[in-house]
Write a protein that holds these residues in place. Structure first.
Motif, PDB file in Angstrom:
ATOM      1  N   VAL A 249       0.850  -6.912  -0.077  1.00 26.49           N
ATOM      2  CA  VAL A 249       0.221  -5.648  -0.484  1.00 26.49           C
ATOM      3  C   VAL A 249      -0.994  -5.972  -1.346  1.00 26.49           C
ATOM      4  CG1 VAL A 249       0.521  -3.463  -1.696  1.00 26.49           C
ATOM      5  CG2 VAL A 249       2.450  -4.471  -0.451  1.00 26.49           C
ATOM      6  N   PHE A 250      -2.167  -5.519  -0.907  1.00 25.65           N
ATOM      7  CA  PHE A 250      -3.399  -5.836  -1.611  1.00 25.65           C
ATOM      8  C   PHE A 250      -4.246  -4.567  -1.818  1.00 25.65           C
ATOM      9  CE2 PHE A 250      -2.264  -9.676   0.810  1.00 25.65           C
ATOM     10  CZ  PHE A 250      -2.038 -10.531  -0.266  1.00 25.65           C
ATOM     11  N   PRO A 251      -4.109  -3.930  -2.979  1.00 33.97           N
ATOM     12  CA  PRO A 251      -4.986  -2.788  -3.272  1.00 33.97           C
ATOM     13  C   PRO A 251      -6.436  -3.247  -3.396  1.00 33.97           C
ATOM     14  CG  PRO A 251      -3.079  -2.865  -4.752  1.00 33.97           C
ATOM     15  CD  PRO A 251      -3.140  -4.179  -4.047  1.00 33.97           C
ATOM     16  N   ILE A 252      -7.323  -2.539  -2.772  1.00 31.07           N
ATOM     17  CA  ILE A 252      -8.745  -2.864  -2.868  1.00 31.07           C
ATOM     18  C   ILE A 252      -9.353  -1.987  -3.955  1.00 31.07           C
ATOM     19  CG2 ILE A 252     -10.951  -2.854  -1.645  1.00 31.07           C
ATOM     20  CD1 ILE A 252      -9.410  -3.524   0.910  1.00 31.07           C
ATOM     21  N   VAL A 253      -9.573  -2.588  -5.114  1.00 26.15           N
ATOM     22  CA  VAL A 253     -10.107  -1.835  -6.248  1.00 26.15           C
ATOM     23  C   VAL A 253     -11.426  -2.409  -6.749  1.00 26.15           C
ATOM     24  CG1 VAL A 253      -7.801  -1.090  -6.953  1.00 26.15           C
ATOM     25  CG2 VAL A 253      -8.773  -3.164  -7.959  1.00 26.15           C
ATOM     26  N   ASP A 254     -11.850  -3.552  -6.204  1.00 28.78           N
ATOM     27  CA  ASP A 254     -13.161  -4.089  -6.575  1.00 28.78           C
ATOM     28  C   ASP A 254     -13.710  -4.911  -5.409  1.00 28.78           C
ATOM     29  OD1 ASP A 254     -11.991  -6.665  -6.676  1.00 28.78           O
ATOM     30  OD2 ASP A 254     -11.740  -6.607  -8.851  1.00 28.78           O
ATOM     31  N   GLU A 255     -14.896  -5.457  -5.601  1.00 28.61           N
ATOM     32  CA  GLU A 255     -15.557  -6.163  -4.508  1.00 28.61           C
ATOM     33  C   GLU A 255     -14.866  -7.477  -4.154  1.00 28.61           C
ATOM     34  OE1 GLU A 255     -17.813  -4.945  -2.462  1.00 28.61           O
ATOM     35  OE2 GLU A 255     -17.405  -3.129  -3.617  1.00 28.61           O
ATOM     36  N   ARG A 256     -14.222  -8.116  -5.133  1.00 28.18           N
ATOM     37  CA  ARG A 256     -13.464  -9.336  -4.803  1.00 28.18           C
ATOM     38  C   ARG A 256     -12.361  -9.004  -3.813  1.00 28.18           C
ATOM     39  NH1 ARG A 256     -10.887 -11.482 -10.069  1.00 28.18           N
ATOM     40  NH2 ARG A 256     -10.550  -9.229 -10.267  1.00 28.18           N
ATOM     41  N   ASP A 257     -11.623  -7.929  -4.074  1.00 29.19           N
ATOM     42  CA  ASP A 257     -10.551  -7.531  -3.173  1.00 29.19           C
ATOM     43  C   ASP A 257     -11.092  -7.251  -1.773  1.00 29.19           C
ATOM     44  OD1 ASP A 257      -8.871  -7.552  -5.432  1.00 29.19           O
ATOM     45  OD2 ASP A 257      -9.296  -5.438  -5.840  1.00 29.19           O
ATOM     46  N   ARG A 258     -12.224  -6.565  -1.733  1.00 32.37           N
ATOM     47  CA  ARG A 258     -12.803  -6.220  -0.440  1.00 32.37           C
ATOM     48  C   ARG A 258     -13.222  -7.466   0.328  1.00 32.37           C
ATOM     49  NH1 ARG A 258     -13.753  -1.382   0.680  1.00 32.37           N
ATOM     50  NH2 ARG A 258     -13.964  -0.814  -1.527  1.00 32.37           N
ATOM     51  N   ALA A 259     -13.780  -8.439  -0.386  1.00 36.99           N
ATOM     52  CA  ALA A 259     -14.210  -9.665   0.268  1.00 36.99           C
ATOM     53  C   ALA A 259     -13.019 -10.450   0.813  1.00 36.99           C
ATOM     54  CB  ALA A 259     -14.998 -10.527  -0.718  1.00 36.99           C
ATOM     55  N   TYR A 260     -11.950 -10.500   0.036  1.00 39.17           N
ATOM     56  CA  TYR A 260     -10.784 -11.283   0.450  1.00 39.17           C
ATOM     57  C   TYR A 260      -9.951 -10.573   1.520  1.00 39.17           C
ATOM     58  CZ  TYR A 260     -11.321 -14.557  -3.502  1.00 39.17           C
ATOM     59  OH  TYR A 260     -11.771 -15.503  -4.371  1.00 39.17           O
TER      60      TYR A 260
END
Length: 339
Positions: A249-260
């Motif tokens: 489970v990976f919430p996307i809350v910043d650009e690092r999350d989006r990149a990964y």
């Protein structure tokens, strides 16, 4: 349903410059640091995977004891120890010592294990399965381990011992009261979940099942959980078991999350082969928190379980993984009623 939330760390390391975990020392020390960080965030459990002959965590009890010495409340566990490799009396002593150091916080997941790095690796540890049935050997090691955890005497005392003996047959020491009820079986199928219930073990179910009926992964896993609880009731045990499921489970809350993990938002179940048989693998949950709340609310197995173990990308380092755990605890869990 209120849930305990933990992380499951495979403990990978690689000398790649892209990895934050480049040595075995890095993997061990960072696992300890992540347990400390997770406890500070209010996470309920820190679990480690066990793999032999691989650049992954392999010897859980020294690590669990070190994690226990640095924490005070978080559960510490395994998911799972391959019982084909284990000497039950030695394991019972190690587990008893680690549990006493933790003040009763161990939650040990055991099982037959997963596909190996080497051919019949358990033979290098001195174990030869009767008739070549290594799954039966794992179950027999498990039954022996469970018996030893009861703390009953079984060994004839030496009439001329080094130290005075109490009367009667001798048990292994140290004995950790209560640990017997904190053993979990990592079940890959509905049938093995029923076997775990018969043996009086909690159920640990991961992100794959070694069978496929054509229904979505979460629904098949929910059936597995239902069968486990039915078998538990039929067995007549006098305590309530726990059930855990694992999810990515990976919430996307910043650009690092989006990149990964941005591309994982389209993840779906997969069907493949493992150990020569068909298996169904669960999808990764990645997306904006509101979308994750909607998606996870439809996961029948997560709804049925009392414990959720979050698989983490440990090679991204302690800080990033603490960020992932914090995002789940703060942005997802409350909206689903888990907190």
């Amino acid at each position: 349903m209120k849930k305990k939330i933990g992380f499951l760390n495979f403990g990978h390391w690689t000398p790649s410059p892209h990895s934050q975990v480049r040595t075995a020392s890095d993997a061990l020390l960072q696992t300890i640091e992540l347990a400390v960080a997770a406890e500070e965030l209010g996470v309920d459990g820190a679990y480690v995977r066990v793999h032999h002959f691989a650049r992954q965590l392999a010897s859980p009890f020294p690590l669990l004891a070190a994690m226990a010495a640095r924490t005070s409340s978080i559960e510490l566990g395994t998911g799972v120890i391959d019982m084909r490799y284990e000497n039950p009396p030695y394991m019972a002593e190690d587990a008893g010592a680690a549990d006493l150091i933790s003040a009763g916080r161990l939650q040990l997941g055991v099982s037959r294990g997963s596909p190996e790095q080497v051919i019949d690796g358990f033979r290098h540890f001195g174990f030869e399965p009767a008739d070549g049935d290594h799954a039966a050997m794992a179950r027999e090691h498990t039954r022996r381990f469970l018996d030893l955890l009861e703390g009953e005497g079984f060994a004839e005392p030496n009439p001329r011992p080094m130290f005075p003996n109490p009367p009667g047959l001798l048990p292994l020491k140290p004995h950790a009261p209560g640990l017997r009820q904190r053993i979990w079986w990592g079940a890959g199928s509905r049938a093995t979940a029923e076997w775990a219930a018969d043996q009086g073990m909690n159920l640990m179910s991961s992100t794959l099942l070694t069978e496929d009926t054509g229904v979505p992964f979460h629904r098949l896993q929910a059936e597995q959980i239902e069968r486990f609880r039915t078998a538990w009731a039929a067995a007549g045990h006098d305590w309530e078991p726990r059930v855990s499921v694992s999810r990515s489970v990976f919430p996307i809350v910043d650009e690092r999350d989006r990149a990964y993990f941005g591309r994982e938002s389209r993840s779906q179940d997969q069907v493949g082969m493992i150990d020569g048989g068909i298996a169904r693998f669960g999808k990764t949950y990645a997306g904006e928190p509101d979308q994750l709340v909607r998606d996870l609310a439809e996961d029948e197995a997560v709804a049925a379980a009392d414990t959720l173990l979050l698989t983490i990308p440990n090679q991204l380092g302690v800080d990033y993984n603490a960020h992932v755990l914090e995002s789940v605890v703060e942005h997802v869990a409350p909206a689903l009623g888990w907190r």
